[in-house]
Write a protein that holds these residues in place. Sequence first.
Motif, short mmCIF file in Angstrom:
data_model
loop_
_atom_site.label_atom_id
_atom_site.label_comp_id
_atom_site.label_asym_id
_atom_site.label_seq_id
_atom_site.Cartn_x
_atom_site.Cartn_y
_atom_site.Cartn_z
N GLN A 63 -3.33 3.15 9.33
CA GLN A 63 -3.39 2.15 8.26
C GLN A 63 -4.53 2.45 7.29
O GLN A 63 -5.45 3.19 7.62
CB GLN A 63 -3.65 0.77 8.88
N GLY A 64 -4.48 1.81 6.13
CA GLY A 64 -5.54 1.95 5.15
C GLY A 64 -6.84 1.34 5.66
O GLY A 64 -6.84 0.56 6.61
N ARG A 65 -7.94 1.75 5.05
CA ARG A 65 -9.24 1.23 5.46
C ARG A 65 -10.01 0.76 4.23
O ARG A 65 -9.94 1.39 3.18
CB ARG A 65 -10.07 2.32 6.16
N MET A 66 -10.74 -0.33 4.41
CA MET A 66 -11.48 -0.91 3.29
C MET A 66 -12.82 -0.20 3.11
O MET A 66 -13.47 0.16 4.10
CB MET A 66 -11.71 -2.40 3.57
N THR A 67 -13.23 -0.02 1.87
CA THR A 67 -14.55 0.52 1.59
C THR A 67 -15.32 -0.49 0.74
O THR A 67 -14.77 -1.53 0.38
CB THR A 67 -14.48 1.84 0.80
N ASP A 68 -16.55 -0.16 0.40
CA ASP A 68 -17.33 -1.08 -0.42
C ASP A 68 -16.79 -1.17 -1.84
O ASP A 68 -17.15 -2.07 -2.59
CB ASP A 68 -18.82 -0.71 -0.41
N SER A 69 -15.92 -0.23 -2.25
CA SER A 69 -15.41 -0.30 -3.61
C SER A 69 -13.91 -0.51 -3.70
O SER A 69 -13.42 -1.12 -4.65
CB SER A 69 -15.80 0.95 -4.40
N ARG A 70 -13.15 0.00 -2.74
CA ARG A 70 -11.69 -0.13 -2.85
C ARG A 70 -11.03 0.17 -1.51
O ARG A 70 -11.69 0.64 -0.58
CB ARG A 70 -11.15 0.83 -3.92
N MET A 71 -9.74 -0.10 -1.46
CA MET A 71 -8.97 0.20 -0.25
C MET A 71 -8.60 1.68 -0.29
O MET A 71 -8.20 2.20 -1.34
CB MET A 71 -7.69 -0.65 -0.33
N VAL A 72 -8.75 2.37 0.84
CA VAL A 72 -8.34 3.77 0.89
C VAL A 72 -7.07 3.86 1.74
O VAL A 72 -7.03 3.39 2.88
CB VAL A 72 -9.46 4.64 1.51
#
Length: 535
Positions: A277-286
């Motif tokens: 699955q995608g993973r959240m970062t401090d700036s956007r979803m990857v």
Amino acid sequence: MKANKEINKRRTFAIISHPDAGKTTLTEKLLLFGGAIQVAGAVKSNKIKKTATSDFMDIERQRGISVATSVMAFEYKGVYINLLDTPGHKDFSEDTYRTLSAVDSVILVIDCVNGVEEQTEKLMNVCRMRDTPVIIFINKLDREGRDPFDLLDELEEKLEIRVRPLSWPIEMGDRFKGVYKLYDHSINLFNANKQRIEQDVVSIDDLADDRLEEIIGKKDANQLREDVELIEGVYDEFDKEPYRAGKLAPVFFGSALNNFGVQEMLDNFIEIAPEPQGRMTDSRMVEPEEGKFSGFVFKIHANIDPRHRDRIAFLRVCSGEFERNKFYHHVRLEKRLRFSNPATFMAARKNIVETAYPGDVVGLYDSGNFKIGDTLTEGEKLQFIGIPSFSPEIFKLLVNQDPMKTKQLEKGIRQLTDEGVAQLFRQEQLGNQKIIGAVGELQFDVIRYRLEHEYKAACRFEPMNFYKACWLASEDEEALKAFVRRKAKNIAVDKEGRPVYLAQSAWMLQNEQTNYPDVKFHTTSEFKETVTNGY
Ligand code: G4P
């Protein structure tokens, strides 16, 4: 596209349980199905004893062999499964919490005699934070356990998740006859022969069929009919969507020790468990399908041999393709790094990997560049979130025993806390004294032992009367500063310089929360509100 095909083939998960529920036994059986091990007992030897006599030497011994089991990759029916190991000992629960940041789903093992236990609830809280999909395996049906309906009620109540049985036990303990598979209407007959892998399966299209009585006897046949009627009446049909959203847990019954009910669960797992699955970062979803590589470190394993100070950093690939010998960007250090010997762990063997895909875990040899949570990218400045520190439960003052070795002690404690062995807090207003926070007593023994053997530094610990560490935040910077000034004795900063309130008791914490409504107290280092925590 090749990468998409690779992503869809992968399932990355962990098995979690309260100690003794059967995690190690189940892991082993899954590996047997996947052909990753040939004999039972191979995983068991890796386990720390859970008895009161278990000490840090056990942990040292365990450290020597557990690199190989950190990730156990195996293939089953064309699916590439990454099973991430989590330590069974409760003193290492923080390690488990971090590993859970790197999986896409979990299998939760429950002992049918003990039901939901303390550690089960804590682990489930962590899963809930990320809405991790959960499959529940109720184990030890060969023992006299609790009524299955009561167990389901307890699961729903204590774990705050809806459940849906997909198999159902016919009797228990000495009378255990097998399970009825609600999804394909067949019965698996129990056979206590531990060596058997294939099982006696009887299809029963209609439970009203007289054959049911021939197979399991009149009394149990009637009971099963009643139970199934009740299940179909009370529980909604199983639906993959709420399961994947972490709202609904399918439940299986079996006996890991007897290898019973395990394969059904595995077959269902590969059908329903989410791909990477995608993973959240401090700036956007990857998203995993993105072309460019990114990943984060969730675990660091130091070499047990003090002459070789190298460590292995375990990185979960989140997007793109990871390639050996290619330069990547270490976001925190703003440094270019490349890895000539990245390792994967297939069938308990360490192999040099050329390419890894989202969902995979790569072991990177590290000479001190990494700490938990570090992000690697192809250049983009982003930081994966969701790998918070949790409040420790025991706090001790670190006292340097050998002033000639202050530098070694500083370095040692910095590296050990980078590895995540324990957390370091500094009380800047109180002569910069260092407080070590950990989940269990064992960590303090480990730190003392490793400081002495790997860094030639000597320390002792003095108990401190704190109960929880709370990360502070406020929308009102002045209010926060005022609180920090007033409570200097209870204020420290963590390794990232974030202010932390060390509460002496639940009562004190509650008191402060009432007296300082503008200040927010968080028991994890990451929280959702946008607030300032300028110190
Ligand atoms: P853990 O990793 O969750 O801590 O549990 P582990 O698999 O080590 O299992 C804990 C104990 O429960 C072990 O017994 C194991 O054999 C037993 N066990 C696991 N599954 C079943 C089951 O389906 N039925 C029964 N009756 N027992 C089961 P132990 O005596 O502590 O260890 P050992 O001496 O057997 O290795």
